[in-house]
Design an enzyme around this catalytic site. Structure first.
Site, short mmCIF file in Angstrom:
data_model
loop_
_atom_site.label_atom_id
_atom_site.label_comp_id
_atom_site.label_asym_id
_atom_site.label_seq_id
_atom_site.Cartn_x
_atom_site.Cartn_y
_atom_site.Cartn_z
N MET A 1 -9.75 -7.74 5.98
CA MET A 1 -8.96 -7.83 4.76
C MET A 1 -7.48 -7.62 5.08
O MET A 1 -7.13 -6.86 5.98
CB MET A 1 -9.46 -6.74 3.81
CG MET A 1 -8.90 -6.81 2.42
SD MET A 1 -9.67 -5.54 1.37
CE MET A 1 -11.27 -6.27 1.07
N CYS A 2 -6.63 -8.32 4.33
CA CYS A 2 -5.20 -8.08 4.49
C CYS A 2 -4.59 -7.81 3.12
O CYS A 2 -5.17 -8.12 2.09
CB CYS A 2 -4.50 -9.25 5.19
SG CYS A 2 -4.27 -10.71 4.21
N LYS A 3 -3.41 -7.20 3.16
CA LYS A 3 -2.67 -6.90 1.94
C LYS A 3 -1.65 -8.00 1.73
O LYS A 3 -0.96 -8.41 2.67
CB LYS A 3 -1.98 -5.55 2.07
CG LYS A 3 -1.14 -5.17 0.86
CD LYS A 3 -0.38 -3.90 1.10
CE LYS A 3 0.76 -4.18 2.04
NZ LYS A 3 1.64 -3.06 2.30
#
Length: 190
Positions: A64-66
């Site tokens: 996951m990335c922001k």
């Protein structure tokens, strides 16, 4: 002779129609009455689907990335994503330029030199957003990608089901859909 020609034309037409039915939809709808100001802020990339070989090759290493969505001066959006790559946080910004109706954007990839359309297909602004991107990496190399963005790192099961159904409706198969695992790295405000 005319009958033979008609038979071949009929078979060719059936083949074309069969291909058209099997092909994913080229056009996707955009969120009705899209409100760009409500779309701004922090999101987490929770799911991806793509017809690109890189997803199948790299999906075990993805996490996951922001992403932070901010207004751009041209009326578009700056989408800044921070992600883990080779044990370091890397940040990239994409300028999404307005392209027609609200919620429709275009993005020019400096890496591929190609322009992609990016559509906000559906969002409730508070919990999730479904985005769909398409374009071409080169002659005969079409690129399609669906992304599930969530306001939290733990999207509800119903949102994952909604994303999976959307992806399948666009012609993606189970092996091209991935839900990204959470990570503590690169998620803090910077």
């Amino acid at each position: 002779m005319a009958t033979h020609h008609t038979l071949w034309m009929g078979l060719a037409l059936l083949g074309v129609l069969g291909d058209l039915q099997a092909a994913p939809e080229a056009q996707v709808s955009v969120q009705p009455n899209f409100q760009q100001d409500k779309f701004l802020g922090r999101w987490f990339s929770a799911g991806l689907a793509s017809n690109s070989s890189w997803l199948r090759e790299k999906k075990a290493a993805l996490s996951m990335c922001k992403s932070v969505v901010a207004p751009a001066t041209d009326g578009g959006l700056n989408l800044t994503s921070t992600f883990l790559r080779k044990n370091q946080c890397e940040t990239r910004t994409m300028l999404l330029q307005p392209a027609g109706s609200l919620g429709s954007y275009s993005y020019r990839s400096p890496h591929w030199g190609s322009t992609y359309s990016v559509s906000v297909v559906e969002t409730d602004y508070d919990q999730y957003a479904l985005l769909y991107s398409q374009g071409s990496k080169g002659p005969g190399e079409d690129f399609r990608m669906a992304t599930l963005y969530s306001r939290t790192q733990t999207p509800r099961a119903e949102l994952k089901e909604k994303f999976t159904a959307f992806c399948k409706a666009q012609g993606f198969t189970e092996d091209t859909i991935v839900f990204l695992p959470q990570t503590d790295k690169c998620m803090t405000e910077q």
